[in-house]
Design a protein around this motif. Sequence first.
Motif, PDB file in Angstrom:
ATOM      1  N   VAL A 231      20.347  -3.124  -6.828  1.00  0.00           N
ATOM      2  CA  VAL A 231      20.524  -2.047  -5.843  1.00  0.00           C
ATOM      3  C   VAL A 231      22.000  -1.687  -5.730  1.00  0.00           C
ATOM      4  O   VAL A 231      22.824  -2.514  -5.331  1.00  0.00           O
ATOM      5  CB  VAL A 231      19.980  -2.468  -4.460  1.00  0.00           C
ATOM      6  CG1 VAL A 231      20.080  -1.314  -3.482  1.00  0.00           C
ATOM      7  CG2 VAL A 231      18.533  -2.943  -4.578  1.00  0.00           C
ATOM      8  N   ILE A 239      20.662   3.309   4.304  1.00  0.00           N
ATOM      9  CA  ILE A 239      19.625   2.584   3.558  1.00  0.00           C
ATOM     10  C   ILE A 239      18.397   2.444   4.448  1.00  0.00           C
ATOM     11  O   ILE A 239      18.474   1.879   5.553  1.00  0.00           O
ATOM     12  CB  ILE A 239      20.121   1.196   3.120  1.00  0.00           C
ATOM     13  CG1 ILE A 239      21.345   1.336   2.203  1.00  0.00           C
ATOM     14  CG2 ILE A 239      19.006   0.424   2.411  1.00  0.00           C
ATOM     15  CD1 ILE A 239      21.970   0.008   1.811  1.00  0.00           C
ATOM     16  N   SER A 241      14.627   0.900   4.541  1.00  0.00           N
ATOM     17  CA  SER A 241      13.740  -0.034   3.839  1.00  0.00           C
ATOM     18  C   SER A 241      12.350  -0.024   4.471  1.00  0.00           C
ATOM     19  O   SER A 241      12.212   0.104   5.688  1.00  0.00           O
ATOM     20  CB  SER A 241      14.310  -1.456   3.875  1.00  0.00           C
ATOM     21  OG  SER A 241      14.440  -1.910   5.204  1.00  0.00           O
ATOM     22  N   PHE A 243       8.836  -2.376   4.488  1.00  0.00           N
ATOM     23  CA  PHE A 243       8.207  -3.653   4.127  1.00  0.00           C
ATOM     24  C   PHE A 243       6.700  -3.486   4.223  1.00  0.00           C
ATOM     25  O   PHE A 243       6.160  -3.292   5.312  1.00  0.00           O
ATOM     26  CB  PHE A 243       8.699  -4.764   5.052  1.00  0.00           C
ATOM     27  CG  PHE A 243      10.133  -5.142   4.813  1.00  0.00           C
ATOM     28  CD1 PHE A 243      10.454  -6.186   3.964  1.00  0.00           C
ATOM     29  CD2 PHE A 243      11.160  -4.438   5.423  1.00  0.00           C
ATOM     30  CE1 PHE A 243      11.783  -6.538   3.737  1.00  0.00           C
ATOM     31  CE2 PHE A 243      12.489  -4.778   5.202  1.00  0.00           C
ATOM     32  CZ  PHE A 243      12.800  -5.826   4.351  1.00  0.00           C
ATOM     33  N   TYR A 270      16.316   4.483  -0.508  1.00  0.00           N
ATOM     34  CA  TYR A 270      15.029   4.032   0.022  1.00  0.00           C
ATOM     35  C   TYR A 270      14.574   2.804  -0.769  1.00  0.00           C
ATOM     36  O   TYR A 270      14.539   2.818  -2.002  1.00  0.00           O
ATOM     37  CB  TYR A 270      13.976   5.140  -0.085  1.00  0.00           C
ATOM     38  CG  TYR A 270      14.284   6.325   0.799  1.00  0.00           C
ATOM     39  CD1 TYR A 270      13.718   6.450   2.062  1.00  0.00           C
ATOM     40  CD2 TYR A 270      15.167   7.312   0.364  1.00  0.00           C
ATOM     41  CE1 TYR A 270      14.021   7.541   2.877  1.00  0.00           C
ATOM     42  CE2 TYR A 270      15.470   8.403   1.183  1.00  0.00           C
ATOM     43  CZ  TYR A 270      14.902   8.499   2.434  1.00  0.00           C
ATOM     44  OH  TYR A 270      15.203   9.564   3.254  1.00  0.00           O
ATOM     45  N   ILE A 271      14.237   1.738  -0.051  1.00  0.00           N
ATOM     46  CA  ILE A 271      13.761   0.501  -0.678  1.00  0.00           C
ATOM     47  C   ILE A 271      12.344   0.233  -0.201  1.00  0.00           C
ATOM     48  O   ILE A 271      12.089   0.162   1.003  1.00  0.00           O
ATOM     49  CB  ILE A 271      14.664  -0.693  -0.322  1.00  0.00           C
ATOM     50  CG1 ILE A 271      16.099  -0.429  -0.761  1.00  0.00           C
ATOM     51  CG2 ILE A 271      14.130  -1.973  -0.977  1.00  0.00           C
ATOM     52  CD1 ILE A 271      17.084  -1.520  -0.322  1.00  0.00           C
ATOM     53  N   TYR A 272      11.427   0.096  -1.139  1.00  0.00           N
ATOM     54  CA  TYR A 272      10.021  -0.199  -0.833  1.00  0.00           C
ATOM     55  C   TYR A 272       9.760  -1.637  -1.274  1.00  0.00           C
ATOM     56  O   TYR A 272       9.707  -1.942  -2.466  1.00  0.00           O
ATOM     57  CB  TYR A 272       9.096   0.771  -1.564  1.00  0.00           C
ATOM     58  CG  TYR A 272       7.660   0.758  -1.091  1.00  0.00           C
ATOM     59  CD1 TYR A 272       7.164   1.782  -0.291  1.00  0.00           C
ATOM     60  CD2 TYR A 272       6.783  -0.268  -1.453  1.00  0.00           C
ATOM     61  CE1 TYR A 272       5.842   1.785   0.140  1.00  0.00           C
ATOM     62  CE2 TYR A 272       5.464  -0.278  -1.017  1.00  0.00           C
ATOM     63  CZ  TYR A 272       5.000   0.757  -0.227  1.00  0.00           C
ATOM     64  OH  TYR A 272       3.687   0.764   0.202  1.00  0.00           O
ATOM     65  N   LYS A 273       9.613  -2.548  -0.307  1.00  0.00           N
ATOM     66  CA  LYS A 273       9.429  -3.976  -0.598  1.00  0.00           C
ATOM     67  C   LYS A 273       7.960  -4.347  -0.484  1.00  0.00           C
ATOM     68  O   LYS A 273       7.339  -4.200   0.577  1.00  0.00           O
ATOM     69  CB  LYS A 273      10.253  -4.811   0.388  1.00  0.00           C
ATOM     70  CG  LYS A 273      10.074  -6.325   0.245  1.00  0.00           C
ATOM     71  CD  LYS A 273      10.671  -6.853  -1.042  1.00  0.00           C
ATOM     72  CE  LYS A 273      10.879  -8.371  -1.017  1.00  0.00           C
ATOM     73  NZ  LYS A 273       9.619  -9.132  -0.987  1.00  0.00           N
ATOM     74  N   SER A 302      13.964 -10.567   1.054  1.00  0.00           N
ATOM     75  CA  SER A 302      13.736  -9.763   2.257  1.00  0.00           C
ATOM     76  C   SER A 302      14.901  -9.849   3.232  1.00  0.00           C
ATOM     77  O   SER A 302      15.255  -8.867   3.892  1.00  0.00           O
ATOM     78  CB  SER A 302      12.446 -10.207   2.962  1.00  0.00           C
ATOM     79  OG  SER A 302      11.321  -9.942   2.170  1.00  0.00           O
ATOM     80  N   ILE A 305      17.697  -7.566   2.026  1.00  0.00           N
ATOM     81  CA  ILE A 305      17.321  -6.166   2.270  1.00  0.00           C
ATOM     82  C   ILE A 305      17.502  -5.827   3.741  1.00  0.00           C
ATOM     83  O   ILE A 305      18.081  -4.788   4.099  1.00  0.00           O
ATOM     84  CB  ILE A 305      15.859  -5.911   1.851  1.00  0.00           C
ATOM     85  CG1 ILE A 305      15.689  -6.086   0.346  1.00  0.00           C
ATOM     86  CG2 ILE A 305      15.420  -4.489   2.255  1.00  0.00           C
ATOM     87  CD1 ILE A 305      14.247  -6.015  -0.123  1.00  0.00           C
ATOM     88  N   SER A 309      20.024  -2.960   5.478  1.00  0.00           N
ATOM     89  CA  SER A 309      19.308  -1.747   5.899  1.00  0.00           C
ATOM     90  C   SER A 309      19.874  -1.172   7.198  1.00  0.00           C
ATOM     91  O   SER A 309      20.313  -1.905   8.085  1.00  0.00           O
ATOM     92  CB  SER A 309      17.822  -2.057   6.103  1.00  0.00           C
ATOM     93  OG  SER A 309      17.220  -2.441   4.885  1.00  0.00           O
ATOM     94  N   VAL A 312      14.608  -0.232   9.430  1.00  0.00           N
ATOM     95  CA  VAL A 312      13.507  -0.996   8.843  1.00  0.00           C
ATOM     96  C   VAL A 312      12.194  -0.363   9.278  1.00  0.00           C
ATOM     97  O   VAL A 312      11.978  -0.120  10.467  1.00  0.00           O
ATOM     98  CB  VAL A 312      13.552  -2.469   9.283  1.00  0.00           C
ATOM     99  CG1 VAL A 312      12.284  -3.205   8.851  1.00  0.00           C
ATOM    100  CG2 VAL A 312      14.793  -3.157   8.710  1.00  0.00           C
TER     101      VAL A 312
END
Length: 406
Positions: A231, A239, A241, A243, A270-273, A302, A305, A309, A312
């Motif tokens: 990342v 950012i 994120s 979850f 954008y973070i897709y966990k 996690s 992240i 972020s 969240v």
Amino acid sequence: MRKKVFVVTYGGGHVKIAASVIKALLKKGIEVSVLGLTSSKFVLDENNIEYKMIKDYLFLFKDKDKILDLGNEFIDDNYDSESLIDRDDILAYLGFNLWDLSLVNATVEKAKTLFIEKGKYCFYPYYTLKTIIEYEKPDAILVTSEQRAEKAAAVVCEDKNIPVIRVIDLLGEEDVIPYNKARLCVMNDLVKKNLLRLNAHLRKESIHITGQPNLEVKYKFKKKEEFFEVVKIDKYKKIISFFSQHGEFDQKKVMAKMLELSRIKGDYLYIYKLHPSELMSYYKEFFDQIGENFVISKDLDSNVILEKSDIVVTFLSTVGLQAIVNGKPVITINLSGKNYPEDFSNYNCALKVTDLNALDYSIEKMLDLNSDEYKEISKHMEKMKMPSNSADNIADVIINSMKERN
């Protein structure tokens, strides 16, 4: 002679709490004996914690052959080789629980019928744990749930006047405590009030506000290095994120919306966990839509992240509560109209979205520190804060309980 604590733990978040407290107890000179059930072994191994599996106690039982025969009868339908859990231990786990059921229900056949009808939810291995605890001779016991073997172990110890310490992992909204004299360790005063409301038999003095180890942001430096390899955050203003969760939560609708937002706002990352139980292949139809400001991952840590972020977003993941405790604005998504078992937005410490068309607006409101929405959420987030050094605090509760027993 050193004091000894017996720990019984299942996998998932439960063993992560247990591992933190075990390490704190060992540093304080306390002997610890651990019964690691099912998938707990992975976290225990990762933390270099010594433990026994339930099969390691077979030598204590004169009915050992009967126990193994019962496990053998059901192992093929109840073992997944991809789980990487020891097959012989699952066999022993099934055998012990069925043998225990047969003692309660008078016959082995009645025990088998009950298991076939209800599955593992009928398990309550009281006599198994009684024998194990009589062998271990602990001065106190630590449990982190009221499930099956953990519940049985706590009840056995209470019957024997051995101090029971139970960690409540979340908000205590549905926790009916099945024993009377245990000390309960909770994250904050809100959880304490929830427990007292649901459990008239509990005393205020038995509930200790210690914090909850899993809600602290902790990770190894290597995990941060791995994050930065994947990342690249420097060129993005914010950012966001998300979850995800295992189960049916309209994940693909959320993925589509997050991708749409990433195309609209190229200066946001954008973070897709994924949840550990999700498969990356479930989202393969979206892979060709992913741009450079979108990351989908199952393996990134996690905690890292969360720390990086600005916002969240989640359905009901515990990471949402962890974010709130650590001062991160949280948005919960509920497209079903059904109540979540743990809904942080009910405490006004998270913003709820029931229509994905409102997600972009909600994100911007939570990023604006002067917005009425952020100010209201922020005020209630303060009520969710908890003490630091949770594992040490819980270890001290355990140690004090052993001193008072003398």
